[in-house]
Motif scaffolding. Structure first.
Motif, PDB file in Angstrom:
ATOM      1  N   LEU A   1     -32.838 -30.269 -32.689  1.00 45.54           N
ATOM      2  CA  LEU A   1     -32.339 -31.805 -33.016  1.00 45.54           C
ATOM      3  C   LEU A   1     -31.824 -32.050 -34.063  1.00 45.54           C
TER       4      LEU A   1
ATOM      5  N   SER B   1     -26.287 -40.603 -34.153  1.00 47.91           N
ATOM      6  CA  SER B   1     -26.391 -39.705 -33.289  1.00 47.91           C
ATOM      7  C   SER B   1     -27.252 -38.418 -33.562  1.00 47.91           C
ATOM      8  N   CYS B   2     -27.376 -38.210 -32.273  1.00 45.57           N
ATOM      9  CA  CYS B   2     -29.042 -36.863 -32.202  1.00 45.57           C
ATOM     10  C   CYS B   2     -27.813 -35.758 -31.111  1.00 45.57           C
TER      11      CYS B   2
ATOM     12  N   THR C   1     -32.424 -38.843 -40.737  1.00 43.02           N
ATOM     13  CA  THR C   1     -31.139 -39.233 -41.534  1.00 43.02           C
ATOM     14  C   THR C   1     -31.324 -40.689 -42.027  1.00 43.02           C
TER      15      THR C   1
ATOM     16  N   TYR D   1     -35.649 -40.838 -36.889  1.00 41.55           N
ATOM     17  CA  TYR D   1     -35.862 -39.410 -36.448  1.00 41.55           C
ATOM     18  C   TYR D   1     -35.724 -39.634 -34.581  1.00 41.55           C
ATOM     19  N   CYS D   2     -34.864 -38.503 -34.462  1.00 45.90           N
ATOM     20  CA  CYS D   2     -34.757 -38.255 -32.910  1.00 45.90           C
ATOM     21  C   CYS D   2     -35.758 -37.274 -32.393  1.00 45.90           C
TER      22      CYS D   2
ATOM     23  N   THR E   1     -26.444 -35.826 -25.983  1.00 48.99           N
ATOM     24  CA  THR E   1     -26.803 -36.386 -27.197  1.00 48.99           C
ATOM     25  C   THR E   1     -27.671 -37.448 -26.466  1.00 48.99           C
TER      26      THR E   1
ATOM     27  N   TRP F   1     -36.327 -42.531 -30.603  1.00 52.60           N
ATOM     28  CA  TRP F   1     -36.445 -43.314 -32.170  1.00 52.60           C
ATOM     29  C   TRP F   1     -37.789 -43.414 -33.062  1.00 52.60           C
TER      30      TRP F   1
ATOM     31  N   TRP G   1     -38.638 -32.895 -32.848  1.00 48.97           N
ATOM     32  CA  TRP G   1     -38.456 -33.873 -33.836  1.00 48.97           C
ATOM     33  C   TRP G   1     -36.696 -33.300 -34.863  1.00 48.97           C
ATOM     34  N   GLY G   2     -35.910 -34.143 -34.720  1.00 50.49           N
ATOM     35  CA  GLY G   2     -35.060 -33.356 -35.872  1.00 50.49           C
ATOM     36  C   GLY G   2     -35.736 -33.613 -37.223  1.00 50.49           C
TER      37      GLY G   2
ATOM     38  N   GLU H   1     -29.796 -34.558 -36.263  1.00 51.95           N
ATOM     39  CA  GLU H   1     -29.284 -36.297 -36.247  1.00 51.95           C
ATOM     40  C   GLU H   1     -28.442 -36.268 -37.238  1.00 51.95           C
TER      41      GLU H   1
END
Length: 126
Positions: free
Chosen positions: A4, A21-22, A120, A96-97, A79, A37, A116-117, A6
């Motif tokens: 993922l 965006s993710c 950002t 975090y997404c 997305t 999120w 998890w991303g 971000e």
């Protein structure tokens, strides 16, 4: 391998807007996943911001962002988005997404999500 990623974070003045965006890669059928999120400010625990159902027809927001943040998704593009308006200095955090396939609803618990991303940074100046 699931990823993922971000994007869209940055520095903005109070009252301004940002869209995060993710993009999901390696997920078997992106539409199987609830997406959320979360954010984490320095010295604080990770907190829930918002989540969206698999088809995008239901959302859940933290009280602190209701009326200012909007989550949406495009399953064809794998997305999820977070539109943030009327930003406040207290919104400053790493965002975090997260993707969850095991959950049955719009969970606010980080442990409910499987992937998890990397996060950002969003910084809101006063």
């Amino acid at each position: 391998q699931v990823q993922l990623v971000e994007s869209g974070g940055g520095l903005v003045q109070a009252g301004g807007s940002l869209r995060l965006s993710c993009a999901g890669a390696g997920l078997t059928r992106f539409s199987r996943y609830f997406m959320g999120w979360f954010r984490q400010a320095p010295g604080k625990e990770r907190e829930f911001v918002t989540a969206i159902s698999r088809g995008g027809d239901s959302t859940r927001d933290a009280d602190s962002v209701k009326g200012r943040f909007t989550i949406s998704r495009d399953n064809a593009k794998n997305t999820v988005y977070l539109q943030m308006k009327t930003l406040k200095p207290e919104d400053t955090a790493v965002y975090y997404c997260a993707a969850g396939a095991r959950i049955s609803g719009l969970s606010v618990l980080p442990g409910s999500y499987d992937y998890w991303g990397q996060g950002t940074q969003v910084t809101v100046s006063s």
